[in-house]
Design an enzyme around this catalytic site. Structure first.
Site, PDB file in Angstrom:
ATOM      1  N   CYS A 128       0.832  -1.201   0.000  1.00  0.00           N
ATOM      2  CA  CYS A 128       0.000   0.000   0.000  1.00  0.00           C
ATOM      3  C   CYS A 128       0.870   1.256   0.000  1.00  0.00           C
ATOM      4  CB  CYS A 128      -0.936  -0.003   1.207  1.00  0.00           C
ATOM      5  SG  CYS A 128      -1.996   1.444   1.298  1.00  0.00           S
ATOM      6  N   CYS A 167      -0.449   4.168   2.049  1.00  0.00           N
ATOM      7  CA  CYS A 167      -0.346   3.952   3.502  1.00  0.00           C
ATOM      8  C   CYS A 167       1.091   4.148   3.977  1.00  0.00           C
ATOM      9  CB  CYS A 167      -0.733   2.525   3.899  1.00  0.00           C
ATOM     10  SG  CYS A 167      -2.281   1.927   3.257  1.00  0.00           S
ATOM     11  N   ASP A 168       2.034   3.519   3.291  1.00  0.00           N
ATOM     12  CA  ASP A 168       3.393   3.403   3.826  1.00  0.00           C
ATOM     13  C   ASP A 168       4.401   4.332   3.151  1.00  0.00           C
ATOM     14  OD1 ASP A 168       2.371   1.368   5.392  1.00  0.00           O
ATOM     15  OD2 ASP A 168       2.943  -0.209   3.991  1.00  0.00           O
TER      16      ASP A 168
END
Lengths: 294, 99
Positions: free
Chosen positions: A127, A130-131
């Site tokens: 992701c 996300c990261d």
């Protein structure tokens, strides 16, 4: 003995639990370690009727509390096996059922390489949004050739020092809009007709080796090669097509007492509302089956 | 839970004795939100100090401890990092981490 055992706690599984409980059947949801399906990683859900904007987390929790109020237990255990004598086995328990609803959804397709799982969260990510921020100013690579991969490559190019985009073909399946932007971005280096051969490092990711033998020193590897049905549990049990359970508008399967709901069903549209809709249909079909077998 | 930032991190963790668990999280992260109630349960059953860091506000702290995905639990003993765990965990798994 349960009338209905449901595997999966995404929208499909939880909706089938509501319908099954309201039909008066003794029902349990084997929900896996994390409540909810893919949607819990979505911050803004804006296409679920009744909510203009709700997080996937809140949506799932609302539905789960509705399920629990109907007296259905949701256990956070992972189903390990479905036996031919109508039992679902988890690490510590066995649940006997009269009918079964499979709502195991999709999971991210993996490269299938050693260290890939071990380094998940330690340099390997599925992701980018996300990261990505943890790799600000670093060198990263992303694997894939579709919209997600290219969109993620552009996102990462905004925050990282360098982005290698690795794709096994020399053309992309992504829309031209993304392809043009990727080609125009000086921070993105294309590694076409290449695949990742190995993921290297001790405790966390240090580098990857490509099929050409080239080694890339990177801190982050983002894998964006699509999703596949979570089919391990059922692939030897019911008829499938590429891992998707072959079904129909009644959500029945090749086994009379097994029903299917949600993204793991072979179908053309995979949305929250169609998952919910499958959940209702599967539960009502299971209910009819239970009536017939009485 | 103790809310950590770059100003109180050394006092609460680095120069502190005993076992501490630091939960690196973000408000937009679904699995992080699910871990919240688990950690509240854990807090009732342990002497370890439970703390949290919002990675959106304290990205440098997150990077200092090699956080590359969240939720991420980093365990400290007498100020030294001894363990790290990524992803949603059950209560018993968290208790094992800080044993």
């Amino acid at each position: 003995m349960y009338d209905v055992v449901i595997i999966g706690s995404g929208i499909a599984g939880l909706t089938s639990a509501i319908y099954s409980a309201r039909a008066g059947h003794k029902t349990i949801v084997i929900g896996g370690p994390t409540l909810g399906g893919q949607i819990i990683n979505t911050l803004h859900v804006e296409n679920y009727p009744g909510y203009k904007d709700i997080s996937g987390f809140d949506l799932i929790n609302n539905i789960a509390s509705q399920v629990k109020e109907l007296g259905v237990e949701i256990v956070s255990e992972e189903a390990k096996e479905i036996t031919s004598d109508k039992k679902v086995i988890t690490e510590n328990n066995t649940y006997s059922f009269k009918s079964l609803i499979i709502a195991t959804g999709l999971e991210n397709r993996s490269l299938g390489l050693e260290n890939e799982k071990k380094f998940l969260g330690m340099g390997v990510s599925v992701c980018a949004t996300c990261d990505g921020n943890f790799f600000r100013g670093r060198d990263v690579a992303i694997v894939g050739g579709g919209n997600t991969a290219l969109e993620d490559a552009l996102y990462l190019a905004n925050i990282c020092n360098k982005v290698y985009l690795i794709h096994r073909r020399n053309t992309f399946t992504a829309e031209k809009y993304y392809v043009d932007k990727v080609y125009a971005n000086s921070k993105i280096e294309l590694c076409l007709s290449e695949e990742v051969k190995s993921i290297n490092g001790e405790d966390s990711l240090q580098s990857i080796t490509l099929t050409s033998g080239r080694e890339l020193n990177i801190d982050g590897l983002f894998v964006a090669i699509g999703k596949v049905p979570n089919s391990k549990l059922y692939e030897n049990l019911v008829e499938t097509d590429n891992g998707y359970i072959v079904s129909n508008e009644k959500c029945t399967t090749s086994v009379p007492y097994i029903f299917v709901a949600g993204d793991c069903r072979k179908k053309s549209v995979r949305q929250l509302v169609t998952a919910a809709s499958d959940g209702a249909v599967a539960a009502l079909s299971a209910s009819k089956y239970l009536e017939r077998e009485k | 839970m103790v809310v950590l930032n770059k100003d109180n991190f050394d006092t609460e963790i680095t120069n502190s004795k005993g076992v501490a668990l630091v939960d690196f999280y973000a408000d937009w992260c679904g699995p992080c939100k699910m871990l919240g109630p688990v950690l509240e349960e854990v807090e009732k059953e342990t002497d370890a100090k439970l703390c949290k860091v919002n990675v959106d506000e304290e990205i440098d702290l997150a990077r200092k401890f090699g956080v590359m995905s969240i939720p991420c639990l980093v365990i400290f003993k007498d100020g030294e990092q001894v363990n790290k765990s990524v992803g949603l965990k059950s209560k018993s798994e968290v208790l094992d981490l800080i044993k």
